[in-house]
Write a protein that holds these residues in place. Structure first.
Motif, PDB file in Angstrom:
ATOM      1  N   GLY A  57     -10.596   0.449  -7.242  1.00  0.00           N
ATOM      2  CA  GLY A  57      -9.630   1.632  -6.957  1.00  0.00           C
ATOM      3  C   GLY A  57     -10.198   2.411  -5.539  1.00  0.00           C
ATOM      4  O   GLY A  57      -9.429   3.194  -5.058  1.00  0.00           O
ATOM      5  N   ILE A  78       1.952   2.245  -3.347  1.00  0.00           N
ATOM      6  CA  ILE A  78       0.851   2.956  -4.063  1.00  0.00           C
ATOM      7  C   ILE A  78       0.652   4.356  -3.855  1.00  0.00           C
ATOM      8  O   ILE A  78       0.651   5.079  -4.603  1.00  0.00           O
ATOM      9  CB  ILE A  78      -0.425   2.306  -3.887  1.00  0.00           C
ATOM     10  N   CYS A  79       0.773   4.554  -2.549  1.00  0.00           N
ATOM     11  CA  CYS A  79       0.895   5.993  -1.875  1.00  0.00           C
ATOM     12  C   CYS A  79       2.005   6.742  -2.871  1.00  0.00           C
ATOM     13  O   CYS A  79       1.783   7.931  -3.312  1.00  0.00           O
ATOM     14  CB  CYS A  79       1.054   6.336  -0.679  1.00  0.00           C
ATOM     15  N   PHE A  84      -8.294   2.479  -2.291  1.00  0.00           N
ATOM     16  CA  PHE A  84      -7.039   3.331  -2.328  1.00  0.00           C
ATOM     17  C   PHE A  84      -7.357   5.011  -2.541  1.00  0.00           C
ATOM     18  O   PHE A  84      -6.516   5.709  -1.993  1.00  0.00           O
ATOM     19  CB  PHE A  84      -5.952   2.688  -3.311  1.00  0.00           C
ATOM     20  N   LEU A  85      -8.197   5.085  -3.303  1.00  0.00           N
ATOM     21  CA  LEU A  85      -8.430   6.430  -3.746  1.00  0.00           C
ATOM     22  C   LEU A  85     -10.009   7.089  -3.439  1.00  0.00           C
ATOM     23  O   LEU A  85     -10.741   6.371  -3.134  1.00  0.00           O
ATOM     24  CB  LEU A  85      -8.202   6.655  -5.393  1.00  0.00           C
ATOM     25  N   LEU A 111      -5.090   5.995   4.455  1.00  0.00           N
ATOM     26  CA  LEU A 111      -3.588   5.533   3.925  1.00  0.00           C
ATOM     27  C   LEU A 111      -2.840   6.737   4.001  1.00  0.00           C
ATOM     28  O   LEU A 111      -1.810   6.535   4.564  1.00  0.00           O
ATOM     29  CB  LEU A 111      -4.002   5.186   2.514  1.00  0.00           C
ATOM     30  N   VAL A 167      -5.118  10.144  -2.808  1.00  0.00           N
ATOM     31  CA  VAL A 167      -4.839   9.033  -1.938  1.00  0.00           C
ATOM     32  C   VAL A 167      -6.056   8.943  -0.810  1.00  0.00           C
ATOM     33  O   VAL A 167      -6.090   9.966   0.013  1.00  0.00           O
ATOM     34  CB  VAL A 167      -3.799   8.652  -1.246  1.00  0.00           C
ATOM     35  N   ARG A 168      -6.646   7.989  -0.209  1.00  0.00           N
ATOM     36  CA  ARG A 168      -7.487   8.038   0.914  1.00  0.00           C
ATOM     37  C   ARG A 168      -6.782   8.325   2.065  1.00  0.00           C
ATOM     38  O   ARG A 168      -5.671   8.143   2.252  1.00  0.00           O
ATOM     39  CB  ARG A 168      -8.329   6.569   1.015  1.00  0.00           C
ATOM     40  N   GLU A 182       0.750  -1.112  -0.165  1.00  0.00           N
ATOM     41  CA  GLU A 182      -0.066   0.193   0.010  1.00  0.00           C
ATOM     42  C   GLU A 182       0.782   1.124   0.097  1.00  0.00           C
ATOM     43  O   GLU A 182       0.584   2.370  -0.757  1.00  0.00           O
ATOM     44  CB  GLU A 182      -1.128   0.010   1.201  1.00  0.00           C
ATOM     45  N   GLU A 183       2.132   1.113   0.555  1.00  0.00           N
ATOM     46  CA  GLU A 183       2.846   2.485   0.924  1.00  0.00           C
ATOM     47  C   GLU A 183       3.409   2.757  -0.656  1.00  0.00           C
ATOM     48  O   GLU A 183       3.432   3.986  -1.007  1.00  0.00           O
ATOM     49  CB  GLU A 183       3.773   2.154   1.678  1.00  0.00           C
TER      50      GLU A 183
END
Length: 703
Positions: free
Chosen positions: A648, A194-195, A651-652, A511, A507-508, A191-192
């Motif tokens: 998505g 993806i950020c 994550f977003l 996160l 990004v959410r 996940e990191e």
């Protein structure tokens, strides 16, 4: 002689279980673009390792109970072979040791290729052998006598290498996808990372992260040393800002630069042919191309194959004027590609597969088309001017030094000269941009350190030369910096950050908080805004060479080039050249508004004058913006729904307009759309993971 392997992989069972060479074969099979020609593997006790090549050249070498798998090209091969002990090892090894089993080709070779030379160096110096090597390499050596495994990566990270460790297993390979192909390694999305895709500036400070949790990139200039009881990582080299240059005069520096740069190109240009260069028309690629052409002529070789991209549909980005200036001297076989005639998402599925997920590189499609054209013409080695900016430096340290010395008039004059030559509001190269980035931070430092006399002198000079309000300078960079106001400012800033972090990132929020993204971005900004004054004359130059962005760029290039069977080589990543450049005085890096001044002077006999004194730098952002509008409008219009359908929303924060919540506008908006689109497409491909993206897939992937 360069080793022809392009991939390595292996395992070390830390629990003592016996390894099976099929483990290495499985990992190599996960990188078919690197291993489709031949694979050779070897198992010994708890270790299995292997190498692969797109040709029939995959090799392992054995010597005195040691086995090496490596991807290597050495610059100092002759110097190493001059060491008597090392030469003895090489001479004795063929008679003493047998060959390793080759799954699809012949066994061990008696030739002294560069990987065998590295193994002999290990036999001579042990794990410290890396301190004697120069070149591009990634290798693993299993020492059956000492029962240890040594993995190493070259100084700048030209050759990729990643690894995973659990209590029972250590696995390594040229790419993350190969590591997670093992049944004992979880393929868990990071996940990191993806950020990071939406905050790529964080790659500057992180040269280990990969798309898979638990899988790490081995950092450049590091070794990984493993026994069954311990796994340790060690840095074996770092750029040395204090190393003497050996130059006494300005002319000495210029001549030494020319000598080292020509050596860097010569070391990477094969005498046997089959090599070409990329030529954008910029200073760096033109320098490599012109020197390579000179060398071809000296060697009485054929015309140099050169590959360029032209943008007839985006004329403001086209650099044909400078490309033509290089071509006028002859000696070049020129091939032109036209990336603006196709989508900027060309072969996106394949490129996502190569990178194991979403990647940073909006202009990838330009290099991709040049590598494809070169491969179609039988080119196997390509030299480029990649990251000449980092190695030679734009000379920002000069502005910092002028500010530190209180030479504000000279500071302003240099800013004016840069603006005349290189004015671009999209970059730092505007008058106010340079003041804000390299002058005002020092004014803030003067206020914080109580140096009032120098502070007010600076206010007076800045106000005079930059037409700034003295009152605003005193308030913003003086009064607000005084002791006692820090707690209030931190409170205000933290409140603003919590309110605004969602507005500036798609990004959410959970996160962002989980991985401290907003705080880390701010910490990175602080590194540039609050330098540890007084700083050395090469402070920013050294910081850039030590940052993580260079290794990431090299890895991105390597993945694309390797897909087309091309070995991408980078003269600006020549260690002696980079080490020398950090010792060059800042006034030889930036002078009269010309950045990389020493390169312009050093190559005056090779570069055409139009390129040598070219004042500006190409900006390709309009190319992908045009491509997205022209070819991808339909895909982008439904991006929010498409991203949500692919998963998505986990994550977003998505909306119905631009695909993801964001306040960016202008050119940055296209970068954000590119980030969201590539992320969404990756999520879609993850749902159809059985689809083939390797070298047997269509060269034109469907989107």
């Amino acid at each position: 002689m360069m080793n022809t392997s392009t991939a390595i992989a292996g395992v070390f069972h830390l629990d003592g279980l016996r390894a099976d060479q099929r483990e290495a074969e499985t990992m190599l099979a996960a990188m078919p673009h690197r291993t489709r020609g031949s694979v050779v593997c070897h198992a010994d006790g708890p270790v299995a390792l292997g190498a692969g090549s797109p040709s029939q050249g995959a090799r392992l070498h054995r010597m005195g109970g040691c086995v090496i798998a490596g991807v290597a090209r050495l610059d100092n091969r002759d110097e190493l072979l001059a060491a008597p002990r090392l030469l003895e090892e090489l001479a004795e090894a063929p008679a003493r040791d047998g060959g390793a089993r080759n799954a699809r080709g012949s066994g061990d070779s008696l030739e002294f290729d560069d990987t065998r030379v590295i193994l002999a160096a290990y036999r001579s110096w042990g794990p410290a052998c890396c301190e004697h090597l120069l070149g591009d390499f990634a290798f693993a050596i299993w020492d059956a006598v000492k029962h240890t495994l040594l993995c190493a990566r070259d100084h700048f990270g030209v050759r990729p290498l990643c690894w995973f460790k659990s209590e029972r297993l250590l696995a390594f390979a040229s790419e993350p996808k190969a590591v997670v192909s093992l049944s004992g390694v979880p393929a868990e999305i990071n996940e990191e990372r993806i950020c990071y895709h939406f905050h790529p500036e964080l790659l500057i400070a992180d040269d280990e992260i990969t798309p898979y949790r638990g899988v790490h990139r081995l950092q450049p200039a590091h070794t990984l040393h493993a026994s069954q009881n311990r796994v340790t990582k060690r840095r074996y080299w770092q750029i040395d800002p204090e190393q003497p240059s050996g130059c006494a005069t300005e002319q000495d520096y210029i001549e030494r630069f020319e000598e080292l740069f020509r050596s860097a190109v010569a070391a990477r240009l094969p005498v046997s042919g089959g090599a070409g260069t990329t030529l954008s028309g910029g200073l760096d690629s033109s320098s490599v191309t012109c020197v390579a052409r000179d060398l071809q002529r000296e060697r009485r070789g054929p015309a140099l194959p050169v590959y360029s991209a032209r943008f007839e549909r985006v004329p403001q980005a086209d650099e044909g004027r400078w490309i033509d200036a290089v071509l006028q001297a002859g000696g070049i076989e020129h091939v032109v590609v036209h990336p603006d005639r196709d989508t900027p998402f060309i072969d996106l599925d394949t490129v996502l597969w190569l990178h194991d997920g979403p990647f940073y590189g909006t202009n990838y499609f330009i290099s991709w088309q040049m590598y494809r054209a070169a491969a179609d013409n039988g080119i196997r080695v390509m030299l480029g001017g990649d990251d000449g900016d980092t190695t030679v430096s734009h000379g920002i340290d000069l502005l910092i030094q002028l500010a530190q010395r209180g030479y504000w008039q000279r500071f302003a004059a240099e800013c004016d000269a840069v603006t005349r030559n290189f004015n671009n509001t999209r970059t730092y190269a505007s008058r106010n941009g340079m003041l804000a980035a390299h002058g005002l931070p020092y004014l803030r430092f003067l206020a914080r350190s109580g140096r009032g006399r120098e502070f007010f002198a600076g206010v007076r000079e800045i106000s005079r030369h930059f037409q700034c309000s003295r009152r605003r300078l005193i308030i913003d960079y003086g009064l607000k910096q005084l002791p006692g106001t820090g707690a209030l400012k931190r409170l205000i800033r933290s409140g603003a950050a919590s309110r605004n972090e969602s507005a500036v990132s798609p990004v959410r929020s959970e996160l962002l908080r989980k991985y401290r993204i907003a705080e880390r971005v701010r910490e990175l900004e602080q590194r540039f805004e609050h330098l540890p004054y007084p700083v050395a004359a090469n402070y920013q130059h050294v910081a850039a060479l030590r940052g993580g962005s260079l290794a990431y760029a090299l890895e991105t290039i390597d993945r694309m080039a390797s897909y087309w069977g091309i070995d991408a080589r980078h003269p600006f990543c020549h260690v002696p050249l980079a080490q020398f450049c950090v010792t060059v005085p800042p006034e030889l890096k930036l002078r009269n508004g010309y950045s990389r001044y020493i390169l312009r002077r050093g190559l005056r006999g090779s570069l055409p004058a139009a390129v040598q004194w070219r004042p500006d730098k190409g900006d390709l952002s309009d190319v992908y913006a045009y491509g997205m509008q022209e070819y991808e409008a339909a895909n982008l219009s439904g991006l929010s729904e498409r991203t949500a359908a692919a998963g998505g929303s986990a994550f977003l924060e998505l909306n119905g307009a631009g695909g993801a919540r964001s306040t960016v506008t202008g050119a940055a908006a296209y970068s954000r759309l590119w980030e969201v689109f590539t992320f969404a497409r990756w999520l879609e491909t993850e749902k159809t993971a059985d689809q083939s993206y390797g070298p047997t897939a269509s060269s034109r992937a469907k989107i």
